[in-house]
Design a protein around this motif. Structure first.
Motif, mmCIF file in Angstrom:
data_model
loop_
_atom_site.group_PDB
_atom_site.id
_atom_site.type_symbol
_atom_site.label_atom_id
_atom_site.label_comp_id
_atom_site.label_asym_id
_atom_site.label_seq_id
_atom_site.Cartn_x
_atom_site.Cartn_y
_atom_site.Cartn_z
ATOM 1 N N THR A 161 77.321 -8.814 65.219
ATOM 2 C CA THR A 161 76.934 -9.712 66.057
ATOM 3 C C THR A 161 76.273 -10.773 65.357
ATOM 4 O OG1 THR A 161 76.885 -8.469 67.992
ATOM 5 C CG2 THR A 161 75.905 -10.464 68.450
ATOM 6 N N PRO A 162 76.775 -12.067 65.175
ATOM 7 C CA PRO A 162 76.149 -13.216 64.347
ATOM 8 C C PRO A 162 74.580 -13.417 64.946
ATOM 9 C CG PRO A 162 78.505 -13.780 64.859
ATOM 10 C CD PRO A 162 78.161 -12.508 65.632
ATOM 11 N N GLY A 163 73.634 -13.213 63.953
ATOM 12 C CA GLY A 163 72.368 -13.426 64.409
ATOM 13 C C GLY A 163 71.607 -12.195 64.194
ATOM 14 N N VAL A 164 72.437 -11.064 64.382
ATOM 15 C CA VAL A 164 71.613 -9.799 64.412
ATOM 16 C C VAL A 164 72.056 -8.972 63.405
ATOM 17 C CG1 VAL A 164 71.803 -7.615 65.918
ATOM 18 C CG2 VAL A 164 72.413 -9.677 67.292
ATOM 19 N N LEU B 147 59.842 -9.844 70.119
ATOM 20 C CA LEU B 147 60.849 -9.893 71.130
ATOM 21 C C LEU B 147 61.545 -8.667 71.372
ATOM 22 C CD1 LEU B 147 63.073 -11.590 72.678
ATOM 23 C CD2 LEU B 147 64.365 -11.842 70.461
ATOM 24 N N ILE C 214 61.655 -7.342 75.270
ATOM 25 C CA ILE C 214 63.131 -6.613 75.952
ATOM 26 C C ILE C 214 63.001 -5.174 76.561
ATOM 27 C CG2 ILE C 214 65.451 -6.147 75.273
ATOM 28 C CD1 ILE C 214 65.640 -8.786 73.782
ATOM 29 N N LEU D 263 72.695 -12.380 75.215
ATOM 30 C CA LEU D 263 71.970 -11.126 75.541
ATOM 31 C C LEU D 263 71.137 -10.493 74.280
ATOM 32 C CD1 LEU D 263 73.977 -9.846 78.316
ATOM 33 C CD2 LEU D 263 71.936 -10.982 78.728
ATOM 34 N N SER E 283 71.429 -11.973 70.671
ATOM 35 C CA SER E 283 71.320 -12.582 69.327
ATOM 36 C C SER E 283 70.463 -13.783 69.707
ATOM 37 C CB SER E 283 72.571 -12.828 68.899
ATOM 38 O OG SER E 283 72.678 -13.522 67.783
ATOM 39 N N LYS E 284 70.129 -14.551 68.610
ATOM 40 C CA LYS E 284 69.791 -15.751 68.769
ATOM 41 C C LYS E 284 70.852 -16.958 68.975
ATOM 42 C CE LYS E 284 69.144 -17.721 64.085
ATOM 43 N NZ LYS E 284 68.721 -17.646 62.970
ATOM 44 N N ASN F 50 66.010 -18.662 69.731
ATOM 45 C CA ASN F 50 66.518 -17.515 69.907
ATOM 46 C C ASN F 50 67.124 -17.430 71.595
ATOM 47 O OD1 ASN F 50 67.036 -14.660 70.765
ATOM 48 N ND2 ASN F 50 66.259 -14.132 68.665
ATOM 49 N N SER G 221 68.447 -14.730 73.129
ATOM 50 C CA SER G 221 68.136 -13.815 73.904
ATOM 51 C C SER G 221 66.421 -13.574 74.342
ATOM 52 C CB SER G 221 68.333 -12.359 72.970
ATOM 53 O OG SER G 221 67.382 -12.645 71.972
ATOM 54 N N GLN G 222 65.535 -14.378 73.660
ATOM 55 C CA GLN G 222 64.323 -14.390 74.109
ATOM 56 C C GLN G 222 64.390 -15.136 75.208
ATOM 57 O OE1 GLN G 222 60.558 -14.165 72.831
ATOM 58 N NE2 GLN G 222 60.516 -14.880 74.917
ATOM 59 N N VAL H 165 66.839 -13.256 78.196
ATOM 60 C CA VAL H 165 66.764 -12.029 78.572
ATOM 61 C C VAL H 165 65.301 -11.659 79.019
ATOM 62 C CG1 VAL H 165 66.776 -9.596 77.995
ATOM 63 C CG2 VAL H 165 68.580 -11.068 77.042
ATOM 64 N N VAL H 166 64.314 -12.203 78.078
ATOM 65 C CA VAL H 166 63.209 -12.123 78.334
ATOM 66 C C VAL H 166 62.458 -13.060 79.228
ATOM 67 C CG1 VAL H 166 60.800 -11.959 77.355
ATOM 68 C CG2 VAL H 166 62.633 -11.187 76.076
#
Lengths: 1094, 462
Positions: free
Chosen positions: A87-90, A1024, A1028, B276, B278-279, B369, B371-372, B375-376
């Motif tokens: 996944t780009p960004g991960v 983060l 989560i 969900l 990744s940035k 980001n 997901s921050q 999701v958060v």
């Protein structure tokens, strides 16, 4: 997702006219022909008159301005078919193993969008136990080296046909090999140590193929940094040509003779981890470490008691110790050394069975004596485990010299060279180059056409280890896996696959590795698990026997049968023989030691700018190797009186004070190098680092950087440093010490600019290092911070004369630091061995620019984290008679230059202090920033906002710790390098080199201040993750680059406000102190006092 | 008035218990459709659409189709187990969908299962509004052209000048008449330019002022507009953009968010799945498009849509009816009603990724980001991206300026609940208490992002 639209300012840029390309590399045009259009006389005749010029200038400026206004359209190109696990960004993490014949490390590789960008230790793996050093974690940049060969090549006449198809080269090499074999010729594979059963399988397959064709095959192993002496000694005393496992974590007394076991000796990373586990004074016990050596090494600087001796004295010292522990030898040692040796012997005897004696020498005789000492001390079975065999060194010096002889005699028809650059590392006495020319077909599989490659007939470039498959067997019952994390960047191929192909096997090596590994792993699932973990432990599987060359027969052997269980079976005959092999008779004024430096190691990564710019932990020199010589010797050589003034004026090396140049002659080899006055170097000795002077490194440098050593006629000689491998001597073993026939002469008037960081960012002689001895530490437990304690709290009298802490006297308004997180570091000076792994890790993580030698000379290096090295001569007053000679008191130094060219002698101790931004809660930098670009966070961070910074540099001027770095040049500009020379060293200006950049950290531009951010990107990512998961941040869940890379766990990161985090206890520790507490900056970095076990 | 109240009270006293009974009955027996909707969004939308077959069948009307509510629950929980019992309907469904089995949801509690079933069985298309198929325009309406206002301004100015000229002419005639009457000499009729010249000579200051006003109001705005046209906001999409907020570049494929997100109610996160984890939210890869468009190759009553969908097929090199075929129980190739062998669709070559134009261009020096925030923080996509379900082409809704970010961080309270379970987030629990204690003097303590340092530089810049 890069922008594909092309922008250009003129035709010449669009077409890349040569003149434009040339001029684009210059920030300022070299020559502006003003006279041509300004001078009245020439106005009519000049091709361009002034008004035309202004018109054109005005138009082009306007056009350029308007063109620059256009907002770019950015494309965003998703995958066509997104891989499920990407996944780009991960970031994705993969386990692998680094092994280059010098270092062995289980590693974890971080990849982003398919690019490996970071290497950290694999903390679960038994191999190296998560420790990494600078060479290992920098190796990711070597992957992106655009000067690696792009494809196979073959030699036609004197020139190379490069970038051929594999088909052509494969066909011709296979043909040559087959005809060589069918004529009954000898085919030899020369490699460094191979610890892979799969690779061994490929070699055997190849050997069988040659045999089937009618030829004979031999596999010769040679290591650039040879351990042949130990292997041969073990063969002789125990009947097994392997290394034992050294359990440093069990050793209460460690005596090392020139073995730099914290840096380059055998499996140094594992040793470092084990050693450091018992260097904490607050544990049950603390080990006592004696080091006797010639050149000051990392191990020597970590030692509690260090003695300097000449290489020729090592044998004597070992004999002396053997005599002391119950042997029947006596050694002739100086009185001064005797005091220390007696102490060592006393300590060894007191901890019998829990001690360890090691020697770095490659002389089998010395190693047999060391084995005998350990035997006498009952160390076998406790601190030395012979049953857990280690295979990481297998090279045989004898076999190598035999090969050279055979080659010279024309007995070798084909030679394949793997993982070794023999023309570069062979001692000159072997005349390897000449021997190479007598071989029918030479195939080289290095990563570029280097010293050996140039003389080969075919070049089959092997892939980088990050592009490769393999399974390694470093220790009995222990497997480590190598898996590719990126497709080969160039048309390279693993050498094992080439061997298979040439012997008619069309399988890829991946298939080969998998089937080899499955033979002991069994199922597919366990294979996947093992590759995932990066290691596999097998007790059941009987490991591949170490390749025992039958060359030991050449070692005179009159001893008894080999024994498997240690006893007093080492007979007196063996000892007598060993003594005669070990003894050397020195001649001449100087003895020479060739040592392995932290940065470049054996020279395999000579093209890695991070390693060049990493200051040597000891000398703080970057970019070059040099002659290390005791200051006393230097002054004597130059006929100068040894006074404070001459020391300061003559020995100091700085921007405007280049080094003097010496010529060293050993036999027929001569090398000319700058001399560096190195305190701690044994008197009458010189030390030179190997691994430098590699062909091709001349691109990194330029005329001005080479001073008087610049060779205008022979540009190939203008390498970084000089290669001293040829100076090694060779009889039975290749020796890195030369005790006779060394002459040193001054090259009159010659000067050489050196880039040293030792006087940069100095803190002007303030008291920064806190140090005590173990007895004091134990005495003052709980009272260390009281008045008179070794860690006395700083009290300042207020105007009423009441003594108050700096915190009570504070005028500042408090930040809300007790609320929420408060990030901080705890740095244990006791554990810091100065290895520099944190410095390069910081480079990797934070996209720190490389600036080049010239800029380092101007104190413009960009390291966010430096390791300060302090020499001291006073260790303890009790041992004054032993440790203190006639040294002046360092505490009375008034000028820092004094400290840097400190007093001499060979007795001194060293403290390393990693220093990064201290993240002061009351930061002096924050108050002076006119644009509020540096501010404080409620989480305890001193934040630097680059896009707000205007580059006034007030903050740097106001920082008492001197940790701020100003970005002087456009280090990041790919297209128009501000200064052409940066492009040579700086990965940020190279298309391929930029792939190593961390996408989560901004690449700073010219004119901004930068500094340690405490890896805020990792803090944010860690928070983060916790959010989560819905849990508080766990201890250890967030690591900074420096803390995760520290092989001794000397740097700890965590939340100072969280009771469950280790650092929150550490800050209240007896040993904890703040740097320059008296100025009231209240840093969030806590240091732990250094405690010596003397 | 009083009478009315009393009547109401009477009616409600009868009605309320009845309503209450109906309401509670439905909750106890059948689950909560609202909770079910949330679960459905999170777990099912990736394969199921209510009205259309996607990876899985359309679910509208499943209550009537399926044998029983119990059957639906069993199927959701573990359809493999259900089929293994030999149950006929489930096996028929399985066969109809080419043996594609649905993932099992054994983790669902009975209550959750009830909720989901309640949601899908009671779901009905919204009666009016954007989701109405017939109202969705096939071809997007063109936005009004810019520049007409300039014409208007020029028109007004011209009219004003004309009036001035006419009135000054009348004025002069009257003055001349008056002068003649008084016996003075009439002024010569000056031409327009001569008049201006005379005026300029006589009233230097006034004329100067007028010129300056003309310059200021006429030339400078004109010049400014011209400067704007040189391309400060030039390039694809910027030409129609007064400010960055509604930047809506033309895309290689005319993708209609209003149809996908509005009419078809596909969850944003189905395509923008990076949100969900990744940035990056991620622009969907073509294989995500193909999840649906393998089957959907044209929008009803909208032949133009086929052209756009074909572009996806071109990108992935997808061809209809040229791939493998099915074999029936007797070993014969499966044929359609017309007696032709049915070939499946296939990808014939490697394909090229689609080069979309990025709409939201955040500067490199800002770390953001997704997901921050999703999701958060629990933010809905539309809070920053606006009513995407009404947009024909994707356009930037929020300015994405620092002021805009900061403002939101100032005002927004921290979401202390976990997104999917709704349980309190353990990360914030202790922190919240600590902050509440520290801010106890504040009468209304609001645990905003700002409180925990949401305005600090290094939260976004590093």
């Amino acid at each position: 997702m890069a922008d594909t639209k092309k922008y250009w300012k003129g035709i010449e840029e669009l077409e890349q006219a040569p003149e434009f390309v040339e001029s684009s590399k210059k920030e300022f045009s070299e020559y502006v022909p003003v006279d041509e259009f300004v001078g009245n006389a020439s106005e009519d005749s000049s091709p361009t008159n002034r008004r035309d010029f202004l018109k054109v200038l005005g138009f082009s400026v306007t056009a350029a301005t308007l063109a620059a206004c256009e907002a770019p359209v950015t494309k965003s190109i998703p995958f066509l078919n997104k891989p499920e696990d990407l996944t780009p960004g991960v970031a994705n993490y993969y386990s692998s193993t680094f092994f280059d014949g010098l270092d062995l490390a289980s590693i974890r590789i971080k990849t982003r969008e398919g690019r490996p960008i970071l290497i950290e230790g694999n903390h679960n793996a038994p191999t190296s136990k998560g420790a990494v050093n600078a060479r290992v974690n920098s190796s990711v940049l070597s992957l992106y080296d655009s000067k690696r060969s792009k494809g196979p090549a073959k030699k036609i006449g004197e020139s190379w046909a490069k970038n051929l198809n594999w088909g052509i080269v494969d066909k011709e090499v296979a043909q040559n090999l087959r005809s060589a074999a069918s004529n009954g010729g000898k085919v030899v594979l020369l490699s460094n140590t191979i610890i892979s059963p799969a690779s061994k399988g490929a070699v055997d397959y190849f050997g069988a193929f040659i045999g089937a064709q009618g030829g004979s095959f031999e596999h010769v192993t040679y290591d650039a940094i040879s351990a042949s002496g130990i292997l041969d000694a073990n063969q002789k005393t125990f009947g097994r040509r392997v290394l034992p496992t050294y359990n440093f974590e069990k050793a209460k007394t460690i005596v090392s003779f020139s073995a730099d076991f914290l840096n380059t000796w055998l499996n140094a990373l594992t040793y470092t981890k084990d050693y450091s586990s018992n260097r904490k004074p607050d544990g049950d016990w603390m080990s006592k470490h004696f080091q006797f050596e010639t050149t000051l090494s990392l191990s020597g600087s970590a030692a509690d008691i260090r003695g300097a001796l000449k290489p020729s004295e090592i044998a004597e010292a070992v004999k002396y110790i053997y005599g002391k522990v119950g042997g029947d030898t006596t050694g002739k040692v100086s009185n001064k050394l005797k005091l220390k040796l007696d102490k060592a012997a006393e300590s060894l005897l007191a901890t019998k069975g829990e001690s360890l004696v090691i020697a770095g020498s490659n002389n089998g005789g010395i190693q047999i004596l060391v084995n005998a000492i350990n035997d006498k001390l009952n160390n076998y079975g406790s601190t030395i485990d012979l049953d857990k065999e280690v295979y990481t060194r297998k090279g045989s010096d004898v076999a190598f010299s035999k090969l050279a002889k055979e080659m010279s005699a024309g007995e070798v028809s084909a030679l394949i060279i793997v993982g070794l650059n023999p023309s570069y590392v062979a001692p000159s006495s072997l005349s390897f180059d000449e021997a190479l020319s007598k071989v029918g077909t030479v195939v080289y599989t290095g990563d570029r056409l280097d010293e050996t490659g140039d003389k080969a007939d075919y070049f089959a470039p092997s892939s980088h280890y990050l592009e490769s498959w393999d399974v390694l067997n470093p220790t009995k019952g222990e497997y480590a896996f190598v898996q590719p994390v990126i497709n080969p960047l160039f048309r390279t191929r693993q050498w094992q696959e080439s061997l298979l192909k040439w012997s008619g096997n069309e399988n890829t090596f991946e298939v080969f590795v998998k089937s080899t590994a499955k033979s002991f792993l069994g199922t597919e699932a366990s294979w996947i698990n093992a590759v995932h973990d990066g290691y596999f432990l097998s007790n059941a599987f009987d490991s591949v026997p170490a390749s025992v060359s039958d060359t030991t027969s050449e070692i005179e052997d009159s001893s008894s049968e080999p024994v498997s269980i240690i006893s007093s079976a080492i007979s007196s005959a063996v000892i007598t023989n060993a003594v005669s092999q070990a003894s050397v008779t020195p001649s001449g004024k100087f003895e020479l030691e060739l040592y392995v430096k932290t940065g470049l190691g054996n020279g395999d990564q000579s093209f890695n700018p991070w390693l060049h710019e990493l200051p040597d932990p000891i000398s703080k020199m970057t970019y070059d190797n040099y002659i290390a010589m005791n200051p006393v010797d230097v002054l004597e050589l130059f006929d100068l009186e040894d006074t404070k003034a001459t020391r300061r004026d003559f020995l100091y090396i700085g921007q405007e004070s280049p080094a003097k140049v010496l010529t060293v002659t050993v036999g027929e080899s001569t090398v000319t190098l700058p001399v560096v006055a190195q305190p701690g170097q044994a008197l009458g000795t010189i030390g030179i680092a190997v691994g430098y002077g590699k062909k091709g490194t001349e691109v990194f440098t330029r005329q001005e950087w080479l001073g008087d050593l610049f060779d205008a006629e022979n540009s190939e000689k203008n390498t970084i440093g000089k290669n001293v491998f040829p100076l090694q001597s060779q009889d039975l073993w290749v020796s890195n010490t030369i005790s006779s026939g060394v002459t040193v002469a001054v090259l009159e008037g010659a000067r050489y600019p050196m880039a040293t960081t030792q006087t940069h960012h100095t803190m002007m002689g303030r008291k920064l290092v806190n140090e005590t001895v173990l007895s004091t530490f134990l005495e003052q437990q709980g009272a260390a911070k009281e008045k008179g304690g070794y860690n006395e709290t700083v009290l300042i009298a207020d105007s009423y004369g009441d003594e108050k802490t700096t915190r009570q006297l504070d005028l500042w308004e408090e930040h809300a630091i007790d609320l929420g997180h408060r990030w901080g570091l705890s740095i244990d000076l006791n554990l810091c061995i100065g290895c520099g792994a944190c410095v390069t890790a910081c480079h990797l993580e934070n996209n720190v620019a490389v600036v080049g030698k010239d800029e380092v000379r101007r104190s413009r290096e960009m390291h966010w984290l430096r390791v300060d090295r302090y020499y001291s001569s006073h260790v303890t007053t009790d041992d004054k008679d032993v440790l203190v000679d006639d040294l002046s008191d360092l505490n009375t130094l008034t000028e820092y230059a004094d400290a840097e060219v400190a007093d001499s002698g060979d007795d001194l101790s060293v403290v390393y202090q990693p220093l990064m931004c201290q993240h002061c809660n009351h930061a002096p930098c924050e108050t002076v920033c006119p644009v509020a670009a540096t501010t404080h966070s409620d989480e305890g961070l001193n934040q630097m906002t680059y896009n707000r910074c205007v580059g006034t540099r007030y903050c740097a001027n106001n920082c008492p710790y001197k940790v701020r770095r100003f970005n002087w040049f456009q280090y990041d500009d790919l297209n128009i390098p501000a200064f052409p020379d940066f492009a040579k060293v700086n990965h940020q200006q190279d298309d391929l080199g930029r792939m190593v950049l961390n996408p989560d950290v901004v690449v700073r531009s010219r004119g901004v201040m930068e500094k340690c951010s405490m890896c805020v990107q990792r803090i944010q990512a860690g928070k983060l993750e916790a959010k989560i998961d819905g849990i508080p941040v766990q201890d250890g869940a967030i690591q900074t680059a420096c803390s995760s890379s520290c092989p001794t766990d000397g740097i700890k990161f965590g939340d100072l406000n969280n009771r469950e985090h280790a650092v929150s206890d550490k800050k209240n520790d007896d040993r904890a102190y703040l740097l320059m507490e008296e100025i009231g900056t209240q840093p969030n970095i806590y240091y732990q006092t250094k405690v010596r076990n003397v | 008035m009083k009478l009315f109240k009393n009547t109401m009270r009477k009616i409600s006293s009868i009605l309320l218990p009845v309503l209450f009974m109906i309401f509670t009955q439905s909750v106890v027996a059948q689950g909560n459709a609202e909770a079910g909707a949330k679960l459905f969004d999170a777990n099912c939308t990736s394969c199921h659409n209510m009205k259309k077959d996607a990876t899985g069948p359309a679910l509208m009307g499943i209550g009537e189709r399926a044998p029983s509510v119990d059957w639906i629950k069993k199927w959701i929980r573990n359809n493999n187990k259900l089929r293994a019992t030999g149950e006929a309907y489930s096996n028929a469904i399985y066969k109809k969908w080419n043996g594609a089995s649905m993932s099992a949801f054994e983790w669902m509690s009975n209550q959750q299962l009830d909720d989901v079933v309640e949601y899908i069985t009671t779901w009905a298309p919204k009666p009016v509004g954007i989701s109405d198929n017939a109202r969705m325009p096939c071809i997007p309406a063109k936005k009004p052209e810019r520049g007409t206002n300039m014409l208007l301004i020029f028109g007004v100015i011209g009219l004003a000048l004309l009036i001035i000229v006419i009135f000054s002419g009348i004025n002069r005639s009257l003055k001349n008449a008056a002068a003649l009457r008084d016996g003075n000499e009439a002024k010569e009729a000056l031409s327009f330019w001569e008049a201006i010249g005379e005026f300029a000579v006589k009233n230097k200051i006034k004329f100067g002022l007028i010129v300056i006003i003309f310059l200021v109001f006429g030339i400078i705005p004109g010049g400014w507009n011209d400067l704007m046209n040189i391309g400060v906001f030039g390039g694809n999409g910027f030409e129609n953009t007064e400010n960055v907020e509604n930047y809506h570049p033309s895309q290689p494929i005319e993708f209609r968010h209003d149809i996908h997100a509005g009419q078809n109610e596909i969850d944003c996160k189905y395509c923008h799945s990076g949100t969900l984890e990744s940035k990056h939210a991620l622009i969907p890869s073509a294989n995500v498009c193909m999840n649906c468009h393998k089957y959907v190759n044209e929008k009803e009553d909208c032949p133009e849509s086929a052209v756009q969908i074909q572009k996806i097929y071109d990108a992935v090199k997808f061809e209809h009816g040229s791939g493998y075929f099915d074999v029936d129980a007797d070993g014969n190739k499966v044929k359609n009603e017309a007696g032709e062998i049915v070939y499946h669709d296939q990808q014939v070559a490697k394909g090229d990724p689609i080069e979309w134009v990025k709409v939201h261009n955040l500067q490199d020096f800002v770390y953001f980001n997704h997901s921050q925030h999703v999701v958060v923080g629990g933010l809905e996509c539309k809070e920053c991206h606006g009513p995407v379900e009404e947009m024909q082409t994707a356009e930037q809704y929020a300015p994405l300026t620092m002021g805009w970010c900061i403002n939101c961080h100032r005002e927004t309270g921290i979401n202390q609940e976990l997104k999917f379970s709704g349980k309190p987030n353990g990360y914030y629990e202790k922190m919240h208490d600590e902050f509440k204690e520290a801010y106890k003097r504040d009468e209304e303590f609001n645990f905003t992002v700002e409180k925990i340092g949401g305005l600090e530089c290094a939260k976004c810049h590093y």
